[in-house]
Design an enzyme around this catalytic site. Structure first.
Site, PDB file in Angstrom:
ATOM      1  N   LYS A 212      14.403  16.978  -3.611  1.00 51.41           N
ATOM      2  CA  LYS A 212      13.206  16.177  -3.369  1.00 51.41           C
ATOM      3  C   LYS A 212      12.247  16.295  -4.543  1.00 51.41           C
ATOM      4  CE  LYS A 212       9.496  15.160  -0.252  1.00 51.41           C
ATOM      5  NZ  LYS A 212       8.642  15.612   0.796  1.00 51.41           N
TER       6      LYS A 212
ATOM      7  N   HIS B 271       8.200  10.947  -6.069  1.00 53.11           N
ATOM      8  CA  HIS B 271       7.217  10.103  -6.739  1.00 53.11           C
ATOM      9  C   HIS B 271       6.131  10.951  -7.407  1.00 53.11           C
ATOM     10  CE1 HIS B 271       6.042  10.857  -2.618  1.00 53.11           C
ATOM     11  NE2 HIS B 271       4.847  10.330  -2.775  1.00 53.11           N
ATOM     12  N   ARG B 272       5.724  12.038  -6.769  1.00 53.76           N
ATOM     13  CA  ARG B 272       4.725  12.924  -7.383  1.00 53.76           C
ATOM     14  C   ARG B 272       5.298  13.617  -8.616  1.00 53.76           C
ATOM     15  NH1 ARG B 272       3.231  13.752  -2.173  1.00 53.76           N
ATOM     16  NH2 ARG B 272       1.124  13.083  -1.747  1.00 53.76           N
TER      17      ARG B 272
ATOM     18  N   PHE C 130       7.283  16.295   4.923  1.00 50.16           N
ATOM     19  CA  PHE C 130       6.135  16.030   5.782  1.00 50.16           C
ATOM     20  C   PHE C 130       5.863  14.531   5.787  1.00 50.16           C
ATOM     21  CE2 PHE C 130       4.694  16.705   1.495  1.00 50.16           C
ATOM     22  CZ  PHE C 130       3.717  15.751   1.303  1.00 50.16           C
ATOM     23  N   GLY C 131       4.873  14.134   6.535  1.00 51.29           N
ATOM     24  CA  GLY C 131       4.437  12.739   6.535  1.00 51.29           C
ATOM     25  C   GLY C 131       5.533  11.767   6.927  1.00 51.29           C
ATOM     26  N   TYR C 132       5.792  10.817   6.058  1.00 52.69           N
ATOM     27  CA  TYR C 132       6.763   9.758   6.323  1.00 52.69           C
ATOM     28  C   TYR C 132       8.182  10.120   5.891  1.00 52.69           C
ATOM     29  CZ  TYR C 132       2.527   7.033   7.085  1.00 52.69           C
ATOM     30  OH  TYR C 132       1.316   6.584   7.558  1.00 52.69           O
ATOM     31  N   ASP C 133       8.379  11.338   5.395  1.00 58.09           N
ATOM     32  CA  ASP C 133       9.709  11.759   4.923  1.00 58.09           C
ATOM     33  C   ASP C 133      10.829  11.533   5.944  1.00 58.09           C
ATOM     34  OD1 ASP C 133       8.783  12.496   2.416  1.00 58.09           O
ATOM     35  OD2 ASP C 133       8.662  14.629   2.893  1.00 58.09           O
TER      36      ASP C 133
ATOM     37  N   ASP D 149      -3.276   9.819  -5.966  1.00 63.26           N
ATOM     38  CA  ASP D 149      -3.275   9.090  -4.707  1.00 63.26           C
ATOM     39  C   ASP D 149      -1.853   8.608  -4.520  1.00 63.26           C
ATOM     40  OD1 ASP D 149      -4.423   8.153  -2.332  1.00 63.26           O
ATOM     41  OD2 ASP D 149      -4.729   6.156  -3.163  1.00 63.26           O
ATOM     42  N   SER D 150      -1.402   8.665  -3.298  1.00 56.00           N
ATOM     43  CA  SER D 150      -0.017   8.280  -3.050  1.00 56.00           C
ATOM     44  C   SER D 150       0.119   7.749  -1.639  1.00 56.00           C
ATOM     45  CB  SER D 150       0.909   9.487  -3.240  1.00 56.00           C
ATOM     46  OG  SER D 150       0.571  10.506  -2.338  1.00 56.00           O
TER      47      SER D 150
END
Length: 179
Positions: free
Chosen positions: A158, A163-164, A135-138, A48-49
Site C-alpha cells: 500500500k 496516492h500519498r 482505513f477510510g474507504y480502503d 488534502d486527499s
C-alpha cells in the site's frame, strides 16, 4: 534521509485549525500549508486527499472526510456508497484516490512560494466491503492490477502504490530541485 528535520504541528507548538473550504484538493492543501507557514515561518508541507468516484460525479472528492458528516463511521459511509452503486456494472465503477501535497516555501524577500505535487491511484469501487487493513474507504477501493482492495494489501505494498506516497516522493524530488 531528507536532510531536513521534519516535525509535526504539535511538536512545533502550533495549534491552529485551518478550515478546508476550497473546492479542490490543491486549494485545500495550499491553504493549509500557507496558513501554517505564516505562523511557523518555516517550510511547511500539507496535504488534502480523498476518493473520487466517476459514477457519483466525483463525490465524495474534497468532502471525503466530511461525507455524510465528519463523525459518521467509515463503515456507514462505505455501506452507503455500495448501496448507491449496487446495480452499477463494474466497468462503470471507476474511481481514484487523489492526494495533493503542497509546500509553502518562505523566501528571503519575505514572500512565500507555493508548490504542489499530486499522486493518484486508479481503481474501482468494489461490490462489497473487503479487508481489514488501512482505513477510510480502503475496504471498497479495488485495485485491479493487484486483484485486491487497498484494505487487503500489505502495508508495504500500500505504501508503495499509495496516492500519498506518490505525491510525497514527487514533492521530495521537487524540493531537492529548488532548494
Amino acid at each position: 534521509m531528507t536532510g531536513y528535520n521534519i516535525i509535526s504541528m504539535t511538536d512545533a507548538g502550533i495549534d491552529i485549525d485551518v478550515v478546508e473550504d476550497c473546492d479542490s484538493f490543491v486549494g485545500n492543501a495550499e491553504k493549509k500549508a500557507l496558513e501554517i507557514s505564516r505562523v511557523s515561518g518555516k517550510l511547511t508541507l500539507s496535504d488534502d486527499s480523498g476518493l473520487v468516484i466517476d459514477y457519483l460525479d466525483g463525490m465524495p472528492g474534497v468532502y471525503s472526510a466530511r461525507y455524510m458528516g465528519e463523525k459518521t463511521p467509515y463503515i456507514e459511509k462505505n455501506t452507503k456508497i455500495l448501496e448507491i452503486m449496487e446495480k452499477v456494472p463494474f466497468r462503470e465503477r471507476s474511481a481514484r484516490f487523489v492526494c495533493v501535497v503542497a509546500a509553502a516555501v518562505p523566501l528571503s524577500d519575505g514572500t512565500i512560494k507555493l508548490i504542489h505535487e499530486t499522486g493518484i491511484v486508479e481503481g474501482y469501487i468494489h461490490t462489497r466491503i473487503s479487508g481489514e487493513n488501512g482505513f477510510g474507504y480502503d475496504p471498497i477501493f479495488f485495485v485491479p492490477e493487484y486483484g485486491v482492495t487497498t484494505a487487503e494489501m500489505s502495508g508495504e505494498l500500500k505504501n508503495k502504490i499509495s496516492h500519498r506516497g506518490i505525491a510525497l516522493r514527487r514533492m521530495k524530488q521537487r524540493l531537492a530541485e529548488i532548494l
